[in-house]
Scaffold this motif. Structure first.
Motif, PDB file in Angstrom:
ATOM      1  N   SER A 233       8.622  18.001   7.678  1.00 39.05           N
ATOM      2  CA  SER A 233       9.884  17.905   6.935  1.00 39.05           C
ATOM      3  C   SER A 233      10.561  16.549   7.147  1.00 39.05           C
ATOM      4  N   ARG A 234      10.455  15.998   8.346  1.00 39.14           N
ATOM      5  CA  ARG A 234      11.082  14.696   8.590  1.00 39.14           C
ATOM      6  C   ARG A 234      10.311  13.557   7.929  1.00 39.14           C
ATOM      7  N   CYS A 235       9.117  13.843   7.439  1.00 36.18           N
ATOM      8  CA  CYS A 235       8.269  12.823   6.804  1.00 36.18           C
ATOM      9  C   CYS A 235       8.345  12.875   5.278  1.00 36.18           C
ATOM     10  N   SER A 236       9.008  13.889   4.750  1.00 38.88           N
ATOM     11  CA  SER A 236       8.957  14.123   3.302  1.00 38.88           C
ATOM     12  C   SER A 236       9.501  12.958   2.489  1.00 38.88           C
ATOM     13  N   ALA A 237      10.524  12.265   2.966  1.00 41.64           N
ATOM     14  CA  ALA A 237      11.062  11.132   2.212  1.00 41.64           C
ATOM     15  C   ALA A 237      10.026  10.013   2.059  1.00 41.64           C
ATOM     16  N   ALA A 238       9.187   9.829   3.048  1.00 42.86           N
ATOM     17  CA  ALA A 238       8.135   8.813   2.974  1.00 42.86           C
ATOM     18  C   ALA A 238       6.931   9.304   2.174  1.00 42.86           C
ATOM     19  N   MET A 239       6.664  10.601   2.224  1.00 43.64           N
ATOM     20  CA  MET A 239       5.478  11.153   1.576  1.00 43.64           C
ATOM     21  C   MET A 239       5.651  11.387   0.086  1.00 43.64           C
ATOM     22  N   GLU A 240       6.801  11.906  -0.323  1.00 42.98           N
ATOM     23  CA  GLU A 240       6.979  12.351  -1.701  1.00 42.98           C
ATOM     24  C   GLU A 240       6.757  11.266  -2.755  1.00 42.98           C
ATOM     25  N   PRO A 241       7.134   9.997  -2.526  1.00 40.95           N
ATOM     26  CA  PRO A 241       6.835   8.989  -3.546  1.00 40.95           C
ATOM     27  C   PRO A 241       5.326   8.778  -3.768  1.00 40.95           C
ATOM     28  N   LEU A 242       4.505   9.158  -2.797  1.00 39.29           N
ATOM     29  CA  LEU A 242       3.060   8.985  -2.906  1.00 39.29           C
ATOM     30  C   LEU A 242       2.341  10.258  -3.329  1.00 39.29           C
ATOM     31  N   ALA A 243       3.061  11.377  -3.351  1.00 41.24           N
ATOM     32  CA  ALA A 243       2.453  12.671  -3.665  1.00 41.24           C
ATOM     33  C   ALA A 243       2.153  12.780  -5.150  1.00 41.24           C
TER      34      ALA A 243
END
Length: 142
Positions: free
Chosen positions: A130-140
């Motif tokens: 959950s703490r990584c979602s801001a970094a992950m979502e643009p690449l998902a």
């Protein structure tokens, strides 16, 4: 040695490893070590170079792909993906194993697997993404 978490048939993640762990990893059949931790995050952390030398002395392959979550990019995902060879048992490590798990989720998602299912699978293995979602979502890929 820190605990290893298996995410798929050939991809495992772990917290920081040290040179003394490598012979055991080799004995367990690991063929490649991927370092996702930037040097200098903590005073007790061995350098990536010292790990590389020890890995290669044992006849294993070493890949350096250090990431900081705020700077996570598609290039990091591509480097990780390119480093993986079908059938090659690989350990990817960082401070806790979370960043290495993030990269696995994004790699599998890019191959067509569902993002949320991958996140749930990794969460079920003990990694809170959950703490990584801001970094992950643009690449998902949805």
């Amino acid at each position: 040695m820190s605990s290893l978490v298996q995410l798929d048939e050939f991809y495992f993640v772990s917290p920081q490893i040290v040179r003394e762990d490598l012979a055991s990893l080799k004995a367990q059949g690991f063929e490649k070590i991927i370092n996702n931790r930037p040097d200098g995050e903590s005073d007790d952390q061995p350098s990536g170079e010292s790990i590389r030398v020890a890995v290669e002395m044992l006849g294993m392959k070493y890949v350096s792909n250090p990431i900081e979550l705020p700077k996570l990019s598609q290039t990091h995902v591509d480097v990780q993906s390119d480093a993986l060879v079908e059938g090659e048992k690989t350990l990817s490590f960082c401070r806790t194993g979370t960043r290495s798990s993030v990269l696995w989720v994004l790699m599998k998602n890019a191959q067509g697997e569902r993002y949320q299912e991958l996140v749930s699978q990794v969460s079920g293995k003990g990694f809170d993404l959950s703490r990584c979602s801001a970094a992950m979502e643009p690449l998902a890929k949805t």
